[in-house]
Design a protein around this motif. Structure first.
Motif, short mmCIF file in Angstrom:
data_model
loop_
_atom_site.label_atom_id
_atom_site.label_comp_id
_atom_site.label_asym_id
_atom_site.label_seq_id
_atom_site.Cartn_x
_atom_site.Cartn_y
_atom_site.Cartn_z
N ALA A 86 -46.61 14.08 48.10
CA ALA A 86 -46.62 15.76 47.16
C ALA A 86 -45.14 15.86 48.10
N GLY A 87 -44.75 16.06 48.86
CA GLY A 87 -43.22 16.78 49.67
C GLY A 87 -43.80 17.57 50.30
N ILE A 88 -44.83 17.64 51.02
CA ILE A 88 -46.02 18.98 51.37
C ILE A 88 -46.02 18.85 52.98
N VAL A 89 -46.30 19.56 53.50
CA VAL A 89 -46.14 19.08 54.89
C VAL A 89 -47.96 19.79 55.86
N GLU A 90 -48.93 18.93 56.10
CA GLU A 90 -49.71 18.90 56.14
C GLU A 90 -50.43 18.54 58.08
N PRO A 91 -50.41 20.15 59.05
CA PRO A 91 -50.86 20.18 59.92
C PRO A 91 -52.90 20.08 59.74
N SER A 92 -52.74 18.86 61.15
CA SER A 92 -54.44 18.95 61.11
C SER A 92 -55.15 19.83 62.19
N GLY A 93 -54.34 19.83 63.09
CA GLY A 93 -54.97 20.01 64.73
C GLY A 93 -54.58 19.29 65.55
N LYS A 94 -55.73 20.00 66.59
CA LYS A 94 -55.96 18.49 67.12
C LYS A 94 -57.17 18.00 67.06
N THR A 95 -57.35 16.91 67.22
CA THR A 95 -58.37 15.62 67.32
C THR A 95 -58.79 14.88 68.02
N GLU A 96 -59.87 14.33 68.04
CA GLU A 96 -60.89 13.25 68.95
C GLU A 96 -61.16 12.68 68.65
N ARG A 97 -61.52 11.45 69.14
CA ARG A 97 -61.97 10.37 69.25
C ARG A 97 -62.64 9.49 70.15
N TYR A 98 -63.63 9.10 69.99
CA TYR A 98 -64.41 7.85 70.90
C TYR A 98 -64.82 6.52 70.18
N GLY A 99 -65.12 5.37 70.61
CA GLY A 99 -66.11 4.65 70.35
C GLY A 99 -66.38 3.47 70.87
N LEU A 100 -67.17 2.39 70.86
CA LEU A 100 -66.97 0.88 71.28
C LEU A 100 -66.33 0.22 70.20
N ASP A 101 -65.90 -0.98 71.50
CA ASP A 101 -65.06 -1.98 70.90
C ASP A 101 -66.22 -3.44 71.42
N LEU A 102 -66.16 -3.70 71.08
CA LEU A 102 -67.26 -5.26 70.94
C LEU A 102 -66.84 -6.76 70.59
N GLY A 103 -66.80 -7.35 70.93
CA GLY A 103 -66.12 -8.88 70.29
C GLY A 103 -66.59 -10.17 70.96
N LEU A 104 -66.65 -11.43 70.11
CA LEU A 104 -67.55 -12.19 70.70
C LEU A 104 -67.32 -13.66 70.09
N ARG A 105 -66.83 -14.29 70.86
CA ARG A 105 -66.57 -16.07 70.64
C ARG A 105 -67.35 -16.66 70.43
N TYR A 106 -67.82 -17.72 70.22
CA TYR A 106 -68.70 -18.96 71.05
C TYR A 106 -68.26 -19.91 69.56
N GLN A 107 -68.27 -21.29 70.96
CA GLN A 107 -67.67 -22.52 69.92
C GLN A 107 -69.03 -23.89 70.20
N PHE A 108 -69.45 -23.67 69.09
CA PHE A 108 -71.02 -24.53 69.27
C PHE A 108 -70.81 -26.23 69.67
N ASN A 109 -69.43 -26.79 68.73
CA ASN A 109 -69.14 -27.77 69.78
C ASN A 109 -67.36 -27.92 69.34
N ASP A 110 -66.75 -29.15 69.65
CA ASP A 110 -65.50 -29.28 69.08
C ASP A 110 -64.92 -28.15 67.10
N TRP A 111 -65.84 -29.08 66.74
CA TRP A 111 -65.03 -28.43 65.34
C TRP A 111 -66.00 -27.42 64.55
N LEU A 112 -67.36 -26.51 65.29
CA LEU A 112 -67.34 -25.42 64.60
C LEU A 112 -67.08 -24.03 65.59
N TYR A 113 -66.74 -22.78 64.99
CA TYR A 113 -66.35 -21.85 66.00
C TYR A 113 -66.98 -20.12 65.62
N PHE A 114 -67.23 -19.32 65.63
CA PHE A 114 -67.98 -18.23 65.58
C PHE A 114 -67.42 -17.33 66.10
#
Length: 744
Positions: free
Chosen positions: A582-610
């Motif tokens: 649109a060729g315009i400026v959009e100031p949106s003010g102060k923002t805050e974010r917080y959260g939780l990241d979770l990750g899991l890796r599991y290798q059942f055997n030599d050829w199967l990976y989750f």
């Protein structure tokens, strides 16, 4: 002690001192290629080291007779008893590659355990399309507006990053983000990458890394291109919607000592599932040469070129689908589309200056062109000709980056200092926003001019290893020069502004044991704004700061399981952006974010990976009242992962899923962008280690899903009043393609 007893004691002491020495060596693979980041551990004295880019290492406190262990995830461990010959001659340790096994992962041996996990993900489920490249970053979700023509829309940590406004993307250290881009600040098109040439993915979340500056608020991703390919290959894919892909990678210097070279070409074409054919095609070229000077210094040259063109049906209004005037794959204005190209030349150099000092340098040049036709509002502004716009630019990018790393022993404290300086200059000619008709006639020039933007930076990063603790303070300084010449102004003038940003970081790491690492990361970041905004605002609020912190852990509770988690917080002084559409400026003010990241890796055997990754996020505007402070399109829950099979009776493949929850499309959540759950499947069978046949299915269960969505006010040609509602690009329906690959 009597003199006759003192002499043998002194001789024994001298022998012990002289026998304890530094061992210099090199780690290579079975193809005599240097292995980086291999862990070298003296089981007798507990001293340790890691191999450098050129495979070399120096380990102290070593003696004849010590037991030395050398290993890296993805290779068989090697253990040997040191002899005098190891000290007298050039010591070379050869590691043999093998399938990655999670039970061999020792967290404390990794320079960065999450990067090792990313490489594990890449090996267990290889990327086979450019759209999948970014999905390898845990917690990152993408969406495509134009079937591969435009850069992907990115979501990470409660950000709708659009095409790259809040994530720093690079390839071999060369920036991908485009500052002051015609389509939006930070626009990042990664389609010049050929997936099969990616060696590893380095990433980090948050503004905690001194070597990453502009755009690195939500995080950064740096893709490393392979220095060599073990086998030449040709590959061909064909699928629904007239889709095809052909690829050739050719090894040019097989069995040449200390040199590698290969070239590659990739071509893609598809009409897509749309009623108006997409007529999409893309050509990618790559050439890379790597040499080791005097066996120590590494020098590489990479040349890439990419060119793409497409037609597009654009984002369609939900009401037009609901009333039956068009289908999900129909169009209101099917004259959208565009073309783009990028040529890159990148030089990387690594040198061991002395036993304690290493130098890493890179220089790059990019030639970039972009032309895009879009129509988001249809007949809202111009009820006769429609609202089609053209965004266009022609850009040259020049830059370099130099870093020196020095190791010091401060008593019992091991200290590592990394300092760096760099420069990036963007010269953008005829950056344009125009009102057009039918992609042929320019009705009005809304913006037209030339941009020159320069970023100079310097940083210092330290890491003090105190037993099981590591303390890493850092400081980064950025200087920006913004210049704009407005071609639509009645008189010639150069508008210019300058700005500096100082960004401190402080990170802590603790190895509770070899299978549990804790971390606390803190830092201040920023991202620049479009030059046209900077000069318009006369330098006010142009480098808004981001304040962040992460607390988390990487834990290996069982031999074949790795779990990672982080709680995080991020505060932005101002989300002050230039809206290129649109060729315009959009100031949106102060923002805050917080959260939780979770990750899991599991290798059942030599050829199967989750693997699976989940994110929970709360994102709000600070100054707006409750209920009206939602951040549009900010995801609050995402989930992605899958099961992978690797070399099971010559079969490989996997089942992948990705989920994003319903999310607000506007500030009061009165318009909702619908979530989706999509599943993909692929299976391959290899004959005699060189011929592979495969089938891949996108959207296995043929669900209706919207890949990208926006709350947009538009007016159709037969409407009197405008309507604000969801406009979307439909996700790919059930799509099957076959593949044949031959290696030689």
């Amino acid at each position: 002690m009597k003199p006759k007893h003192l002499l043998p004691f002194i001789m024994l002491l001298v022998m012990q001192v002289t026998q304890s020495q530094n061992l210099k060596g090199k780690v290579v693979d079975e193809n005599n290629q240097p292995v980086e980041n291999a862990y070298i551990y003296n089981k007798t004295t507990s001293s340790h080291a890691h191999s450098q880019v050129n495979g070399q290492f120096i380990i102290d406190k070593t003696h004849v007779g010590d037991s030395l262990e050398i290993g890296l995830l993805g290779y068989k461990d090697t253990t040997l008893i040191l002899s005098q010959n190891n000290f007298d001659s050039n010591f070379v340790a050869t590691l043999k590659s093998k399938l990655i096994s999670l039970d061999e992962l020792v967290l404390t041996e990794q320079i960065n355990a999450m990067h090792s996990i990313a490489k594990l993900d890449l090996q267990s489920d290889p990327v086979n399309s450019s759209q999948e490249i970014l999905r390898k970053v845990p917690g990152l979700i993408i969406g495509q507006h134009a079937g591969g023509g435009k850069a992907e829309q990115i979501f990470l940590r409660g950000f709708d990053i659009d095409h790259g406004t809040d994530i720093n993307l690079s390839v071999d250290g060369m920036p991908v983000n485009m500052v002051s881009h015609a389509h939006g600040q930070g626009y990042s098109d990664l389609h010049f990458l050929i997936p099969e040439t990616i060696d590893n993915i380095d990433f980090g979340k948050g503004p905690y890394y001194a070597n990453k500056g502009d755009f690195a608020t939500a995080g950064y991703v740096d893709f490393k291109i392979k220095d060599n390919i073990k086998n030449s290959l040709v590959s061909f894919d064909y699928g629904q919607f007239n889709s095809l892909r052909t690829l050739a990678l050719i090894n040019l210097l097989d069995n040449v000592n200390s040199q590698n070279a290969y070239v590659g070409v990739e071509y893609l074409a598809t009409d897509g599932p749309y009623e108006s054919p997409q007529n999409f095609d893309r050509l990618n070229l790559i050439g890379k040469y790597t040499t080791y000077l005097k066996g120590d210094d590494k020098l590489s040259f990479t040349l890439t070129h990419f060119k793409s063109r497409w037609d597009a049906s654009g984002q369609i209004p939900q009401r037009a689908v609901d009333n039956g005037s068009i289908t999900r794959f129909g169009a209101i204005d099917d004259t959208e589309g565009g073309n783009t190209s990028r040529s890159n030349f990148n030089v990387n150099y690594f040198s061991v200056l002395n036993d304690d000092t290493k130098l890493k340098a890179s220089a790059y040049y990019s030639k970039y062109k972009f032309e895009l036709y879009s129509n988001f509002t249809f007949f809202l502004e111009d009820p006769v000709n429609g609202d089609q716009i053209k965004q266009k630019e022609d850009r040259d990018i020049y830059g370099f980056d130099l870093q020196i790393t020095k190791n010091k022993q401060l008593g019992s404290v091991e200290a590592t200092y990394t300092s760096g300086v760099g420069l990036r200059h963007d010269d953008v000619n005829d950056i344009e926003l125009s009102h057009t008709l039918n992609r042929k006639e320019t009705l009005e020039n809304i913006q037209l001019g030339d941009v020159n933007q320069t970023n100079m930076f310097a940083f210092i990063n330290a890491a003090f290893e105190i037993g099981d603790f590591t303390i890493a303070p850092a400081l980064r300084l950025d200087y920006f020069k913004f210049m704009y010449n407005d071609a639509l102004a009645t008189e010639y003038s150069t508008l210019d502004e300058t700005k500096t940003a100082l960004s401190p970081k402080l990170n802590f790491f603790y190895n509770q044991n070899e299978n549990l690492q804790w971390f606390l990361k803190t830092g201040i970041g920023f991202h620049s704004n479009d030059t046209r905004v900077v000069v318009q605002q006369q330098g006010r609020d142009i480098l808004p700061k981001a304040y962040g912190s992460d607390l988390g852990a990487i834990w290996k509770p069982f031999p074949k399981m790795v779990f990672n988690t982080a709680v995080w917080y991020l505060f932005l002084e101002q989300e002050f952006v230039y809206v290129g559409d649109a060729g315009i400026v959009e100031p949106s003010g102060k923002t805050e974010r917080y959260g939780l990241d979770l990750g899991l890796r599991y290798q059942f055997n030599d050829w199967l990976y989750f693997d699976t990754d989940a994110t929970l996020t709360h994102a709000r505007s600070v100054d707006d009242p409750s209920g009206e402070n939602y951040i549009p399109l900010a995801p609050d829950f995402t989930l992605a992962g899958g099961l992978s099979i690797n070399d099971f009776y010559n079969f490989s493949g996997g089942l992948r899923y990705r989920f994003i929850d319903d999310r607000p499309a506007n500030e009061d959540n009165s318009i909702v962008a619908e979530g989706y759950f999509v599943t993909d499947f692929n299976v391959n069978y290899t004959f005699n280690n060189n011929l592979t046949l495969g089938v891949a299915i996108e959207n296995l269960f043929d669900v209706d899903w919207n890949e990208t969505q926006f709350a947009t006010e538009s007016r159709l040609q037969n409407e009197v009043d405008p309507v604000e509602e969801i406009h979307f690009t439909p996700g790919t329906p059930f799509f099957i393609k076959g593949n044949v690959t031959y290696k030689f």
